[in-house]
Design an enzyme around this catalytic site. Structure first.
Site, mmCIF file in Angstrom:
data_model
loop_
_atom_site.group_PDB
_atom_site.id
_atom_site.type_symbol
_atom_site.label_atom_id
_atom_site.label_comp_id
_atom_site.label_asym_id
_atom_site.label_seq_id
_atom_site.Cartn_x
_atom_site.Cartn_y
_atom_site.Cartn_z
ATOM 1 N N ASN A 170 -1.773 13.588 -2.848
ATOM 2 C CA ASN A 170 -2.106 14.881 -2.238
ATOM 3 C C ASN A 170 -1.182 15.251 -1.087
ATOM 4 O O ASN A 170 -1.164 16.401 -0.652
ATOM 5 C CB ASN A 170 -3.558 14.887 -1.758
ATOM 6 C CG ASN A 170 -3.789 13.959 -0.578
ATOM 7 O OD1 ASN A 170 -3.123 12.935 -0.469
ATOM 8 N ND2 ASN A 170 -4.722 14.301 0.286
ATOM 9 N N LYS A 194 7.303 2.747 -4.038
ATOM 10 C CA LYS A 194 7.500 3.984 -3.275
ATOM 11 C C LYS A 194 8.970 4.209 -2.958
ATOM 12 O O LYS A 194 9.484 5.334 -3.083
ATOM 13 C CB LYS A 194 6.685 3.938 -1.973
ATOM 14 C CG LYS A 194 5.217 4.220 -2.139
ATOM 15 C CD LYS A 194 4.528 4.339 -0.786
ATOM 16 C CE LYS A 194 3.061 4.728 -0.951
ATOM 17 N NZ LYS A 194 2.374 4.880 0.343
ATOM 18 N N ASP A 254 2.566 -4.104 13.515
ATOM 19 C CA ASP A 254 3.413 -5.282 13.412
ATOM 20 C C ASP A 254 4.834 -4.909 12.973
ATOM 21 O O ASP A 254 5.818 -5.371 13.555
ATOM 22 C CB ASP A 254 2.794 -6.275 12.422
ATOM 23 C CG ASP A 254 3.578 -7.579 12.356
ATOM 24 O OD1 ASP A 254 3.809 -8.194 13.410
ATOM 25 O OD2 ASP A 254 3.973 -7.977 11.242
ATOM 26 N N CYS A 278 -24.203 -9.758 16.024
ATOM 27 C CA CYS A 278 -25.637 -9.478 16.156
ATOM 28 C C CYS A 278 -25.919 -7.977 16.149
ATOM 29 O O CYS A 278 -26.976 -7.549 15.693
ATOM 30 C CB CYS A 278 -26.187 -10.115 17.433
ATOM 31 S SG CYS A 278 -26.333 -11.910 17.315
#
Length: 612
Positions: free
Chosen positions: A62, A76, A124, A177
């Site tokens: 898109n 690519k 990175d 938690c």
């Protein structure tokens, strides 16, 4: 009429000639990269090398206009080259389907370019290219977009800030938690559905779940931790019923009824927060039988199906059906491979249905706003919103900056900020900042070290390169590091007689050497390793530079004005450079993480779920 006539007329013959002769390295062929490669091909650049490791996905089409449906799963870089050559077949584009951190892309290779343009989407790789450009002394144009926001800046060694001069935001973290017991935001429920429940039911549950929970145990949460252990064990038992007709029902009652009732029994937990409401299978099933659950029987709306928030009954239907579909898929794979498991894929309809319905049901329980499937996909897949127009604008600004650099007018370059929603002034700019005197990357000495990695030992390196080059400079003891691991310090000399190759210090690697008494860690020498087989006997090193040479750094007075422009982050906020640890490395287990994975890491006495 020549194809380049208009460009040559506008730019002038002198600049256009520099553009024609310029060797460009472009890193990244995604949203920005597709637009940028097209711009370069149409602007007169004739020598372009492109590096990208990724393959084309359906979700790219898109906005990455150089790719089409028939290109899915192809490189690519290679497809972008083929498409760009259709715009201008008279240029030379070399495509590399590879990782830019590959050893073959060493500092000598970087030095062969006149300018480097980043169109990357991860921290990175950006840091690696930044370091290589500093060592090679090649100008770099850095860029990035997110939704309607974009940024472009130029980086030049010793003249401007480098990419690491300003600490980057730390990754957002959530205590386990919170995810398991007290969610308060939609992302908490999505993380629970994707990372915890999906893996427990269809993936490979971690064997050390109990150990990780015990590491979080305090006097205040002992009962809560015990409940979470029971939940995990109960899910493992229920998983044995996979394939039976009532398996989806058992899972529903376990996670949305029994586990919630167990949480409600811990009354102290809900004294200062709203308590959850357990769902009852029979009551929702009654809504379904009354015909209120069909996804198509909703009031008419112009909203797309995946952008509409489902009702309670709709989430119920999708949850049961997705559990059935995923169970069948897993059992089919396990028929051929008993150890088979499923992993979450944002582009897999079954996985996305499960996470959307599961997270929404949990949101309803805790009175949190449910999300549409479109939004859940964005959040669960860690998708950075991408808009084609923003990418096109930023790609154009990159080329404009490159014209100034090639015309030797770096002083005219600006850091440009784009905000498409800020009208009428959608562009803001500021002058390029000088190097940050506290930067641990660009304020070091960068040296190219040509070395016979098969014969030269670490002892040779220390004796001949570090201590034996300058009699007037007493460097003293040093620390040698590579890739975050300590190779040598005064208390760790096990590797002295090992060769570079044995230490896995090969072509393209970066080695940091720092005086052991340098507490500010800003006087390191960074050696870019380049393997050479020298013809002269017993010659194993050629050093292009002077280790620990005095450099023209910004004075303390200037650094004060620098700090006024940008606030120095607190120590807890700083994303520190990983390669400068002074501690001797412990033998820790490596954890390999995909870009959109959720991992559990140690942080003091509390474990955290980290979204990358």
């Amino acid at each position: 009429m020549p194809r380049t006539l208009h460009a040559e007329t506008v730019l002038g013959q002198s600049l256009f000639q520099k553009i024609s002769n310029c060797r460009v390295l472009m890193v990244g062929a995604g949203g920005i990269g597709c637009e940028l490669l097209k711009n370069l091909a149409m602007s007169g650049f004739r020598q372009i090398e492109l590096v990208d490791l990724d393959t084309i996905d359906l979700s790219n089409l898109n906005r990455q206009f150089l790719f089409q449906k028939q290109h899915i799963m192809k490189s690519k870089a290679e497809v972008a080259r083929e498409s760009a050559l259709k715009f201008n077949p008279n240029i030379n584009i070399i495509a590399h389907h590879a990782n830019i951190k590959s050893p073959r892309f060493n500092v000598e290779w970087f030095k062969s370019f006149d300018i480097v343009m980043n169109a990357l989407d991860n921290l990175d790789a950006r840091r690696h290219v930044n370091m290589m450009c500093l060592v090679a002394n090649v100008p770099l144009i850095e860029s990035g977009t997110e939704g309607y926001l974009g940024q472009v800046t130029a980086i030049k060694k010793d003249e401007t800030e480098c990419y690491d001069c300003q600490p980057k935001p730390v990754r957002r973290t959530y205590p386990v938690c919170t995810i398991r017991s007290t969610p308060s935001q939609p992302i908490h429920c999505i993380v629970w559905a994707k990372s915890y429940l999906f893996s427990q039911l269809f993936g490979l549950p971690e064997d050390d779940d109990d150990e990780r929970l015990e590491a979080e145990m305090t006097q205040e949460n002992v009962k809560e931790i015990e409940n979470l252990k029971k939940e995990t064990q109960a899910l493992k038992q229920i998983r044995e019923a996979m394939g039976t007709a009532d398996y989806p029902q058992k899972v529903f009652k376990k996670v949305f009824t029994d586990d919630i009732n167990r949480l409600l029994s811990m009354e102290d937990m809900w004294q200062n927060r709203k308590s959850p409401v357990a769902l009852k299978y029979e009551e929702i099933e009654k809504l379904v039988t009354e015909g209120n659950s069909q996804l198509n029987n909703t009031e008419e709306s112009n909203t797309l199906k995946d952008q509409r928030v489902w009702s309670l009954a709709e989430n119920f239907v999708v949850f049961l059906d997705s559990v059935r579909r995923l169970s069948e898929k897993l059992m089919k794979e396990q028929a051929n491979n008993p150890n088979a498991s499923l992993s979450f894929d944002k582009d897999d309809p079954d996985s996305l249905d499960f996470v959307t319905a599961t997270s929404n049901l949990r949101s309803i329980i805790f009175d949190i706003e449910p999300k549409s499937q479109f939004k859940v996909k964005e959040m669960a897949g860690n998708i950075i919103p991408a808009i084609a127009t923003t990418n096109a604008i930023i790609a154009g600004m990159i080329v404009m900056q490159s014209f100034k650099i090639l015309n030797e007018k770096l002083n005219e370059c600006k850091t440009i900020f784009f905000d498409g929603s800020r009208r009428p002034q959608i562009f803001l700019s500021e002058s390029l900042n000088p190097p940050n005197p506290e930067c641990r990357v660009c304020n070091n000495t960068h040296i190219i070290l040509k070395v016979n990695t098969k014969k030269a030992t670490l002892r040779d390196f220390l004796d001949k390169v570090i201590h034996g080059r300058n009699d007037d400079m007493d460097i003293g003891e040093v620390i040698v590091e590579e890739g975050g691991r300590i190779i040598y310090d005064v208390e760790y000399d096990d590797n002295l007689d090992a060769t570079f190759e044995q230490l896995q210090i090969t072509d393209g690697k970066l080695v940091s050497v720092k005086p052991d008494d340098d507490i500010d860690e800003q006087n390191s020498s960074i050696f870019a390793i380049s393997h050479r087989d020298f013809e002269t006997p017993n010659t194993w090193f050629q050093v292009d530079g002077e280790p620990f040479a005095t450099r023209n750094k910004i004075s303390v007075t200037k650094s004060n004005s620098f700090s006024k422009q940008k606030r120095k982050l607190e120590e807890s906020e700083v994303d520190t450079f990983e390669g400068l640890s002074r501690k001797r490395p412990a033998m820790n287990e490596e954890i390999l993480v995909e870009d959109d994975d959720i991992i559990v890491t140690d942080s003091g006495t509390q474990k955290l779920i980290v979204i990358d």
